[in-house]
Design an enzyme around this catalytic site. Structure first.
Site, short mmCIF file in Angstrom:
data_model
loop_
_atom_site.label_atom_id
_atom_site.label_comp_id
_atom_site.label_asym_id
_atom_site.label_seq_id
_atom_site.Cartn_x
_atom_site.Cartn_y
_atom_site.Cartn_z
N LYS C 172 0.83 -1.21 0.00
CA LYS C 172 0.00 0.00 0.00
C LYS C 172 0.87 1.26 0.00
O LYS C 172 0.57 2.24 -0.70
CB LYS C 172 -0.93 0.00 1.22
CG LYS C 172 -1.82 1.24 1.36
CD LYS C 172 -2.91 1.30 0.31
CE LYS C 172 -3.74 2.57 0.40
NZ LYS C 172 -4.62 2.63 1.55
N LYS C 240 -1.78 11.59 5.59
CA LYS C 240 -1.65 10.55 6.62
C LYS C 240 -0.84 9.37 6.07
O LYS C 240 0.09 8.87 6.72
CB LYS C 240 -3.04 10.08 7.04
CG LYS C 240 -3.05 9.00 8.09
CD LYS C 240 -4.47 8.51 8.41
CE LYS C 240 -4.89 7.30 7.60
NZ LYS C 240 -4.06 6.10 7.75
#
Lengths: 298, 298, 298, 298
Positions: C172, C240
């Site tokens: 990811k 984030k």
């Protein structure tokens, strides 16, 4: 009032700073996580505490000088920490380099017990610590700063009160931005000089005195061209401080693009085992990219 | 031998430098592309040449001080250029900032006619030119350098012989790398200080004396925090020199990543009409990104 | 074995994913920190647990989908966490995007109680979550992956087993590097097109099909030129994830200079209140620097 | 009207493109600075001109495909150039990649003699040239574009009219920004994947299909992980085009910071003798910094 001093954290910096306090005639009780570092100070006349809390119980002013934010939290707020032993009216002077935000949180906790905090990070490296010529940037109450002045003057030469609690740490971070990006300037300039076939000594002589001049150029430039990577301040410590800079800039929402780039370069050097070199070895990251070396025949 | 001097290029820098030569008592013949700039020097006692070639025919040493490489090529090698008028044994001192490579090519052409070249770019801005306190980095033959010394000393304070032809220009480029990347350090540091709520004056005082210190910090830092963008050296001129730096680094095959980044920032300021601001207005590029201003209440 | 499912974290992503599990006919018990988000799922037939531990006690497979590392640690390892209720042999599927390193630590803790962990971060945004077309990158034991497959297929379209525990998270992060630096490419390219006076629609048509092509160019390029900043994926979420990327690159000691630069740009946009814009609004950072806008007459 | 074609510049690209024109049945007269490259085309049926002017005298449409701006100026405007031989109404199609600004100047000069210019830079590399599958971005008059269409279709697959003269070149530069910064994304992502211990093939499979996807990732990613540096498009050519990008961005006053960074990385590779590698070898610059290699056991 005669102050009795405590000192917690006797590493390369702290050990030398504590020794200077003894030389200046202060009563001193010391503690260190690794006991072997205590011996030389005990031999020089320091009392030895059982824990940070014990040191605090015996002292009116406690100096802390440890590695990073979590270490400061541990030695001040931990189960055996300074806060457990310090009496109301005591003063803690934290000479570590840590987060300004965390400093304000620790100060608030100490304040609950009537204990004052000054953040007082230092600059000048191990040589400055040994000679007592450190620059010390102090954040906190002005009256406490005056109370601390004789202590700070035994450890450093330039003592500057820069604002409220946390301001000392913030100024230290500002200082580190200047140090590393100025060093990047020196590295790019010397690589250009080398590739351009210049005599590097003459080049330094020609440019150091004017608008291009800096402490890094005058002090680290000659080391670079002689490939002397001995540290004033190691890459490992520089990266620790740069992490704080980048976290703080992130919290504040401001761009520091050159600092962020330099962090990337230092990190690769560290990963390759050069973390013990001086921060002027930043030059080597450019050399690795360029496939050439400064100060070597082309 | 009494030298008779010629001076070509009477802009802000050249005009002031030529005036200092007159004050020092040299015989001087001048020429400028825009005639209006000639008048003050003629009034001060300079003879006026009809062309660079004419100036050269009347002089044993010709100083050139024009904008960029193509201008130097024109006034030295063009149809009415210095090379057309200069006698064997004459000396040309080029005080422009141009390409080291082009300098060596021009020197080779002059040498065919027995004419010497020193490249002697200057640093110190319009103030240094007016006061005669420029730093001058000289490339070329050592004996010609000694011949030029009295002339250079009338215009500058620090005269450094840095190597063979082209070396003066190369050192100037090294100087410019240092200037702009150090300024980037100052800009990032002051933005962090502002966002971190520090008193900016105190911050400068605390960090200027140590490892973070630089000429830019001490001299341009205070201007930034008072938002005084008056130039010592304009962004327009800075960018001209940075283009030379990047072209030269490209030719040499070396990486100058921070310099390349700063070039990008300066270029946006220039495009927005701020090219006449001082090079410390680099700070504004970060301010545009950040949407905040240094030296203003948050 | 018929699996009974639990779902913890009913935000924009999790709520839609849980709804798809109900639609697919699974028995589902849900929990969310903010109770109001539970109602729509309860109305759609989900049972409601009292705590993550309670959900785990009622389920053979528990899916977690929360904001960041500390949230995952809390809902899995906290006093009322999944680990308190889960039976040996249970499976936890963490669909949050968190640190690979922290994932391995959580997996080790769960393993002490005989509970399996798959890390299964998703890509595809709120639209993909709603439509059940997410890409899901799965790290962990291959047999557990097969056990989870029917569950994952109810939520996503492309399910890829990429390695052991933590590998899903690492992939990811790799994905996010690609997304943001490719977006930087799009932003610089469109700014050049705008300043160069090109028709932006034609430009996209001309370059999208070849070596310059990317998902970001084809999908976000048109949004940029129409100044449509509605998010597929917000800058706040992007930042984030980028923080995780930079922390992980730092731990691993590798350079990601363009990613680090893009982080700086995004952060300034966020600070200026644009964190809710789509990640293609990265373009605006360049626009702020340039003082011009893409898709507006010059 | 039956068009007779001329082709000037028979390098790797031009030679293959000319061969495709012959295959398509066009009458073709060719010229090349280095005569040895003419032979294969003469053997395939091309007539051979004595000079660009001679080729133009025999042709109604002349295609030029040479290295850079000065080469185009020479073969079109030089003493033996196309402009010397071309008749009013002739069309020049320049398939070189050169400056948009210079293109407009050349077009104006040709226009004085009643000769039209289309700028038609190509994308797709030597493989696309050989197969006739190039993408061709065309700037200039729409009617001339239609006149040229059959010729362009014999050489390429995607023919896009993108605006007036110079627009083809500008779109090509936009294309190159996308190519190199997207490649930087791929390089940073794969380095993270390698350092993170991922299976690189699986990683590519997992991320290529979504928002992280790009032509570079799908086509050059596999080459990187197999350390296959054979060029589609060499670093040397990439750098030539990037120089044009940076010059043009400089003229237009816009920031392209990631492109500027990538230029620095490519330049170091070129300097180290890797200019003949494919542009995906950008990865090696990061590897040199990191001291590790992608696709090798850690």
């Amino acid at each position: 009032m005669k102050e009795s001093l405590g000192f917690i954290g006797l590493g390369i910096m702290g050990g030398a700073m504590a020794a200077n306090l003894l030389k200046a005639g202060f009563d001193l009780t010391v503690w260190n996580r690794t006991p072997s570092r205590i011996t030389p100070l005990a031999q020089a006349g320091a009392a030895v505490g059982d824990s940070p809390a014990d040191v605090a119980a015996r002292s009116s002013i406690v100096i802390t000088c440890v590695s990073d934010t979590s270490d400061v939290q541990e030695v001040i707020l931990g189960p055996q920490g300074v806060a457990k032993g310090a009496r109301p009216g005591a003063l803690v002077i934290d000479c570590s380099t840590i987060s300004p935000q965390a400093t304000r949180a620790i100060a608030a906790r100490l304040n609950e017990g009537g204990v004052h905090l000054l953040d007082a990070p230092v600059s000048g490296g191990s040589e400055g610590a040994a000679k007592g010529t450190l620059s010390i940037m102090v954040g906190g109450d002005a009256a406490q700063m005056e109370r601390a002045r004789p202590v700070l003057q035994a450890m450093g030469k330039t003592i500057t009160h820069v604002g409220p609690q946390g301001a000392g740490q913030m100024v230290k971070l500002v200082n580190q931005v200047l140090v590393v990006v100025t060093m990047q300037a020196v590295a790019e300039a010397l690589l250009l000089a080398q590739a351009g076939g210049l005599d590097l000594e003459q080049t330094l002589a020609a440019v150091s005195g004017g608008a291009a001049g800096s402490w890094m150029l005058s002090n680290r430039g000659p080391q670079v061209i002689h490939r002397d990577w001995r540290p004033g301040f190691t890459i490992d410590l520089q990266q620790k401080d740069l992490r704080l800079v980048l976290e703080t800039a992130d919290q504040l929402g401001i761009p520091v693009p050159a600092t962020a780039l330099v962090f990337q370069f230092y990190r690769t050097l560290q990963q390759q085992g050069l973390g013990g070199d001086g921060n002027h070895a930043l030059t080597k990251a450019l050399e690795h990219l360029a496939g050439m070396e400064i100060g070597r025949a082309l």
